[in-house]
Design a protein around this motif. Structure first.
Motif, mmCIF file in Angstrom:
data_model
loop_
_atom_site.group_PDB
_atom_site.id
_atom_site.type_symbol
_atom_site.label_atom_id
_atom_site.label_comp_id
_atom_site.label_asym_id
_atom_site.label_seq_id
_atom_site.Cartn_x
_atom_site.Cartn_y
_atom_site.Cartn_z
ATOM 1 N N ILE A 60 0.865 -1.172 0.000
ATOM 2 C CA ILE A 60 0.000 0.000 0.000
ATOM 3 C C ILE A 60 0.903 1.223 0.000
ATOM 4 N N VAL A 61 0.627 2.153 -0.901
ATOM 5 C CA VAL A 61 1.384 3.393 -0.998
ATOM 6 C C VAL A 61 0.498 4.505 -0.452
ATOM 7 N N VAL A 62 1.039 5.265 0.499
ATOM 8 C CA VAL A 62 0.323 6.405 1.067
ATOM 9 C C VAL A 62 1.085 7.659 0.671
ATOM 10 N N SER A 63 0.420 8.527 -0.098
ATOM 11 C CA SER A 63 1.047 9.779 -0.525
ATOM 12 C C SER A 63 0.357 10.949 0.157
ATOM 13 N N ASP A 64 0.967 12.111 0.063
ATOM 14 C CA ASP A 64 0.410 13.265 0.756
ATOM 15 C C ASP A 64 -0.728 13.937 -0.015
ATOM 16 N N LEU A 65 -0.499 14.307 -1.255
ATOM 17 C CA LEU A 65 -1.484 15.082 -2.009
ATOM 18 C C LEU A 65 -2.029 14.331 -3.216
ATOM 19 N N PHE A 66 -3.328 14.302 -3.342
ATOM 20 C CA PHE A 66 -3.965 13.736 -4.525
ATOM 21 C C PHE A 66 -3.518 14.536 -5.745
ATOM 22 N N ALA A 67 -3.067 13.850 -6.765
ATOM 23 C CA ALA A 67 -2.631 14.424 -8.042
ATOM 24 C C ALA A 67 -1.325 15.214 -7.947
ATOM 25 N N GLY A 68 -0.640 15.146 -6.793
ATOM 26 C CA GLY A 68 0.689 15.750 -6.690
ATOM 27 C C GLY A 68 1.704 14.855 -7.396
ATOM 28 N N ASN A 72 1.201 10.973 -8.490
ATOM 29 C CA ASN A 72 1.162 10.627 -9.915
ATOM 30 C C ASN A 72 2.231 9.602 -10.275
ATOM 31 N N ALA A 73 3.433 9.776 -9.714
ATOM 32 C CA ALA A 73 4.507 8.816 -9.975
ATOM 33 C C ALA A 73 4.137 7.436 -9.433
ATOM 34 N N CYS A 74 3.553 7.399 -8.243
ATOM 35 C CA CYS A 74 3.138 6.118 -7.642
ATOM 36 C C CYS A 74 2.057 5.438 -8.475
ATOM 37 N N CYS A 75 1.104 6.211 -8.959
ATOM 38 C CA CYS A 75 0.036 5.635 -9.792
ATOM 39 C C CYS A 75 0.599 5.064 -11.086
ATOM 40 N N GLY A 76 1.510 5.792 -11.702
ATOM 41 C CA GLY A 76 2.142 5.301 -12.929
ATOM 42 C C GLY A 76 2.871 3.996 -12.695
ATOM 43 N N LEU A 77 3.598 3.908 -11.577
ATOM 44 C CA LEU A 77 4.325 2.673 -11.274
ATOM 45 C C LEU A 77 3.388 1.540 -10.882
ATOM 46 N N ALA A 78 2.290 1.852 -10.228
ATOM 47 C CA ALA A 78 1.315 0.806 -9.892
ATOM 48 C C ALA A 78 0.787 0.152 -11.169
ATOM 49 N N MET A 79 0.632 0.951 -12.228
ATOM 50 C CA MET A 79 0.183 0.396 -13.506
ATOM 51 C C MET A 79 1.286 -0.428 -14.165
ATOM 52 N N LYS A 84 2.504 -6.986 -9.036
ATOM 53 C CA LYS A 84 2.405 -6.761 -7.596
ATOM 54 C C LYS A 84 0.985 -6.300 -7.258
ATOM 55 N N ASN A 85 0.589 -6.531 -6.039
ATOM 56 C CA ASN A 85 -0.703 -6.070 -5.547
ATOM 57 C C ASN A 85 -0.463 -4.720 -4.866
ATOM 58 N N ILE A 86 -0.594 -3.627 -5.640
ATOM 59 C CA ILE A 86 -0.296 -2.285 -5.142
ATOM 60 C C ILE A 86 -1.571 -1.450 -5.121
ATOM 61 N N GLU A 87 -1.827 -0.830 -3.973
ATOM 62 C CA GLU A 87 -2.913 0.142 -3.832
ATOM 63 C C GLU A 87 -2.282 1.480 -3.490
ATOM 64 N N VAL A 88 -2.773 2.553 -4.104
ATOM 65 C CA VAL A 88 -2.249 3.899 -3.868
ATOM 66 C C VAL A 88 -3.366 4.747 -3.283
ATOM 67 N N ILE A 89 -3.051 5.441 -2.191
ATOM 68 C CA ILE A 89 -4.024 6.316 -1.537
ATOM 69 C C ILE A 89 -3.337 7.638 -1.216
ATOM 70 N N SER A 90 -4.099 8.720 -1.221
ATOM 71 C CA SER A 90 -3.537 10.029 -0.864
ATOM 72 C C SER A 90 -4.198 10.519 0.423
ATOM 73 N N GLY A 91 -3.680 11.627 0.940
ATOM 74 C CA GLY A 91 -4.248 12.203 2.156
ATOM 75 C C GLY A 91 -3.500 11.790 3.407
#
Length: 138
Positions: A60-68, A72-79, A84-91
């Motif tokens: 699970i990837v936890v980032s600070d800002l949605f669309a920061g 965005n880099a984490c979402c691209g790598l998740a794709m 891998k079983n990757i979930e990305v969340i912000s906030g």
């Protein structure tokens, strides 16, 4: 076991882990990546990729800002890392990180994200002073 990657602007990710460890104890399944002024999209994406290659297939990837940029880099790598079983969340917040820490030993990334989304409105609160109009004079 689900591993956790904290990614944020400045040194927030490392400091968030430090703060969580003050409360929760050591979190060896937590990794951090800071996004500094001199970094760009390509450099943070490379840094995230290096760490993801060291992690398990349950992340699970936890980032600070949605669309920061970190998000965005984490979402691209998740794709890119679909194996891998990757979930990305912000906030990112301390309550969110602590909740994640409490579940990563026995929940999947999807289960953790679903739970976090269900409680997110409970993590932002306000203090209200209410006046009691029915107060009796003593």
């Amino acid at each position: 076991m689900t591993e956790v990657l904290l990614v944020a602007h400045g040194k927030l990710a490392q400091e968030m882990k430090n703060s969580a460890e003050m409360i929760f104890g050591k979190l060896p399944e937590f990794y951090t990546i800071d996004f500094l002024k001199e970094d760009g999209f390509d450099s943070i994406k490379e840094n995230i990729s290096v760490v993801l290659n060291q992690m398990s297939d349950s992340v699970i990837v936890v980032s600070d800002l949605f669309a920061g940029t970190p998000y965005n880099a984490c979402c691209g790598l998740a794709m890119e890392y679909r194996q891998k079983n990757i979930e990305v969340i912000s906030g990112m917040s301390l309550p969110l990180v602590l909740e994640t820490a409490s579940m990563c030993g026995n929940k999947t990334p999807k289960e953790i994200v679903d739970y976090l989304l269900s409680i997110c409105s409970d993590t932002v609160r306000t203090f209200l002073v209410e006046e009691d109009d029915d107060e009796e004079d003593l």
